[in-house]
Design a protein around this motif. Structure first.
Motif, PDB file in Angstrom:
ATOM      1  N   ILE A  46      23.427 -13.954  24.228  1.00 18.32           N
ATOM      2  CA  ILE A  46      24.770 -14.719  22.904  1.00 18.32           C
ATOM      3  C   ILE A  46      25.826 -15.401  24.596  1.00 18.32           C
ATOM      4  O   ILE A  46      26.115 -15.287  25.777  1.00 18.32           O
ATOM      5  N   SER A  47      26.802 -15.786  23.262  1.00 19.97           N
ATOM      6  CA  SER A  47      27.702 -16.616  24.180  1.00 19.97           C
ATOM      7  C   SER A  47      28.789 -16.106  23.105  1.00 19.97           C
ATOM      8  O   SER A  47      29.092 -15.616  22.239  1.00 19.97           O
ATOM      9  N   ALA A  48      30.092 -16.364  24.362  1.00 24.99           N
ATOM     10  CA  ALA A  48      31.264 -15.970  23.658  1.00 24.99           C
ATOM     11  C   ALA A  48      32.838 -17.263  24.191  1.00 24.99           C
ATOM     12  O   ALA A  48      32.438 -17.553  25.762  1.00 24.99           O
ATOM     13  N   TYR A  49      33.514 -18.063  22.836  1.00 24.75           N
ATOM     14  CA  TYR A  49      34.346 -18.582  23.497  1.00 24.75           C
ATOM     15  C   TYR A  49      35.777 -18.300  23.414  1.00 24.75           C
ATOM     16  O   TYR A  49      35.675 -16.645  22.328  1.00 24.75           O
ATOM     17  N   LYS A  50      36.902 -18.263  23.633  1.00 27.18           N
ATOM     18  CA  LYS A  50      37.450 -17.984  23.691  1.00 27.18           C
ATOM     19  C   LYS A  50      38.542 -18.767  22.722  1.00 27.18           C
ATOM     20  O   LYS A  50      38.409 -20.169  22.995  1.00 27.18           O
ATOM     21  N   VAL A  51      38.775 -18.536  22.277  1.00 24.44           N
ATOM     22  CA  VAL A  51      39.950 -18.938  20.446  1.00 24.44           C
ATOM     23  C   VAL A  51      41.495 -18.085  20.574  1.00 24.44           C
ATOM     24  O   VAL A  51      41.744 -17.010  21.177  1.00 24.44           O
ATOM     25  N   GLU A  52      42.074 -18.726  19.792  1.00 31.09           N
ATOM     26  CA  GLU A  52      43.956 -18.399  20.788  1.00 31.09           C
ATOM     27  C   GLU A  52      45.012 -18.311  18.776  1.00 31.09           C
ATOM     28  O   GLU A  52      45.052 -17.470  18.613  1.00 31.09           O
ATOM     29  N   HIS A  53      43.088 -19.152  17.827  1.00 28.75           N
ATOM     30  CA  HIS A  53      44.325 -18.357  16.614  1.00 28.75           C
ATOM     31  C   HIS A  53      42.664 -17.987  15.450  1.00 28.75           C
ATOM     32  O   HIS A  53      41.710 -18.444  15.995  1.00 28.75           O
ATOM     33  N   PRO A  54      43.611 -17.300  14.805  1.00 25.98           N
ATOM     34  CA  PRO A  54      44.630 -16.805  14.443  1.00 25.98           C
ATOM     35  C   PRO A  54      45.507 -15.949  15.037  1.00 25.98           C
ATOM     36  O   PRO A  54      46.384 -15.661  14.705  1.00 25.98           O
ATOM     37  N   TRP A  58      37.985 -13.388  21.219  1.00 26.66           N
ATOM     38  CA  TRP A  58      36.276 -13.237  21.224  1.00 26.66           C
ATOM     39  C   TRP A  58      35.869 -13.861  20.130  1.00 26.66           C
ATOM     40  O   TRP A  58      35.402 -13.182  19.077  1.00 26.66           O
ATOM     41  N   HIS A  59      35.068 -15.123  20.241  1.00 32.20           N
ATOM     42  CA  HIS A  59      33.889 -15.395  18.826  1.00 32.20           C
ATOM     43  C   HIS A  59      32.568 -15.491  19.558  1.00 32.20           C
ATOM     44  O   HIS A  59      32.340 -16.423  20.545  1.00 32.20           O
ATOM     45  N   PHE A  60      31.868 -14.762  19.193  1.00 33.96           N
ATOM     46  CA  PHE A  60      30.744 -14.133  19.909  1.00 33.96           C
ATOM     47  C   PHE A  60      29.548 -14.597  18.598  1.00 33.96           C
ATOM     48  O   PHE A  60      29.728 -15.073  17.813  1.00 33.96           O
ATOM     49  N   VAL A  61      28.216 -16.027  19.237  1.00 33.76           N
ATOM     50  CA  VAL A  61      27.273 -16.300  18.994  1.00 33.76           C
ATOM     51  C   VAL A  61      26.307 -15.455  19.036  1.00 33.76           C
ATOM     52  O   VAL A  61      26.009 -15.660  20.686  1.00 33.76           O
ATOM     53  N   THR A  62      24.693 -14.957  18.033  1.00 33.76           N
ATOM     54  CA  THR A  62      23.665 -14.111  20.063  1.00 33.76           C
ATOM     55  C   THR A  62      22.122 -15.796  19.305  1.00 33.76           C
ATOM     56  O   THR A  62      22.863 -16.502  17.656  1.00 33.76           O
ATOM     57  N   TYR A  63      21.559 -15.679  20.281  1.00 33.05           N
ATOM     58  CA  TYR A  63      20.754 -16.030  20.226  1.00 33.05           C
ATOM     59  C   TYR A  63      19.708 -15.777  19.927  1.00 33.05           C
ATOM     60  O   TYR A  63      18.813 -15.204  21.165  1.00 33.05           O
TER      61      TYR A  63
END
Length: 354
Positions: A46-54, A58-63
């Motif tokens: 699972i990866s998690a990206y730091k997002v500022e907007h809106p 955290w924006h997670f995505v599975t593999y």
């Protein structure tokens, strides 16, 4: 020549997120022991990206729901189950690591799919029967699924796949989706929940006037999209003839937890001449619209024909309490509502309804 496995499926996911977030290096959480070899986690990572907007999240995505390496299934069109899950969760300014409970929740979704064979599709929902973050006092006790607003379906060497975003919802919002539809309700919430970011601390959106009006219009115009309801406490006892005595009526058993919901969906479906099927262990009971109320028993499949009068009589009695009743327009049928016990993951009873 090389014997190394292809990573084409994995690379396709990475490429989609690189296009979205540039060179940001995500937080990645891999699985040490593969599920097939007895490991506890079904997803490869699972990866998690730091997002500022809106809003910071955290924006997670599975593999792992799709085929990440070489093609293994016999379905040439789809990669594995044909999707990966994403999940957007609010993030505080000082948060440097995504919360462990969110990673566990996504792995639990993997266990559900891998063990049951049931897959998620946009428009689906799932009752968690408790807080989606165990031990918290959040009102979010269910999950809904919608296309990720920033990610298009992919065509990979292993077949196509799409990104399906998981969204935390309240119990009342779940009922609203069931009596209308998931996409329509989430769309009406979008001004208050841009990108469908899950916020554990939010209140239910059902009471917001603009959303309530959209829901009412949607139900009136479209009815309910819920054609099937899975009822754990559903049971049917056939009618029985007795010599020299009054015949025993057939009996329909429902659980108190879903009694009111069944009534709401039934009214919405029948108003649009659409059937509603209740599915339980070894039994399927279908309500359909008709001029004359009746029921027909055929082994494990029962068909109950209802008209407006029958629906009104039935829904007036469908309450979250233990109750046994008959309705005048459908003689020969006894309806019994039984107590529902809600249990936690350890099997302990945490709530009793009815």
């Amino acid at each position: 020549m090389t014997d190394e496995a292809s990573t084409a499926g994995w690379d396709a996911i990475d490429t989609a997120f690189n296009e979205l977030y540039g060179e940001q290096e995500p937080k990645h959480y891999g699985t040490a022991i593969p599920y097939a070899l007895g490991g506890p986690d079904p997803l490869d990572g699972i990866s998690a990206y730091k997002v500022e907007h809106p809003t910071p999240h955290w924006h997670f995505v599975t593999y792992g729901f799709s085929e990440l390496y070489d093609k293994e299934t016999n379905d040439p069109e789809h990669s594995g189950y044909g999707f990966e899950l994403t999940f957007r969760l609010t993030r505080t300014e000082d948060e440097t690591e995504p919360p462990a409970w969110a990673l566990n929740l996504l792995q639990n979704m993997g266990r559900y799919v891998f063990n049951s064979g049931n897959v998620f599709r946009p428009g689906d929902y799932l009752d968690a029967n408790g807080p989606i973050c165990l031990g918290s006092d959040t009102l979010l006790t269910a999950l809904s699924f919608i296309e990720d607003p920033d990610l298009k379906p992919l065509s990979t060497p292993n077949g196509t796949m799409e990104f399906i975003q998981m969204v935390g919802i309240t119990g009342r919002e779940l009922e609203t989706m069931q009596t209308w539809n998931t996409r329509g309700f989430l769309k009406s919430c979008e001004p208050f929940m841009p990108k469908y970011v899950t916020d554990l601390m939010r209140n239910s959106y059902v009471d917001i006037p603009s959303i309530g009006q959209a829901v009412q219009r949607g139900i009136e115009l479209e009815g309910s999209s819920t054609a099937f309801l899975f009822i754990q406490q559903l049971a049917w006892t056939p009618s029985r003839k007795r010599l020299l005595q009054k015949n025993m009526p057939a009996e329909l058993q429902l659980g108190a937890k879903q009694a009111v919901l069944i009534g709401k969906i039934l009214r919405s479906r029948i108003a649009k001449d659409a059937p509603l099927s209740l599915v339980g262990s070894g039994v399927n009971i279908t309500f359909e619209a008709g001029e004359n109320a009746s029921f027909h028993e055929e082994e494990t499949k029962i068909t109950i024909t209802v008209n407006e009068q029958t629906v009104n009589e039935l829904t007036a009695h469908l309450k979250p309490s233990e109750l046994t009743f008959e309705i005048p327009s459908l003689p020969g049928l006894l309806i019994r509502i039984v107590r529902t016990e809600i249990t936690d993951q350890e099997g302990r009873v945490v709530e009793t309804i009815g």
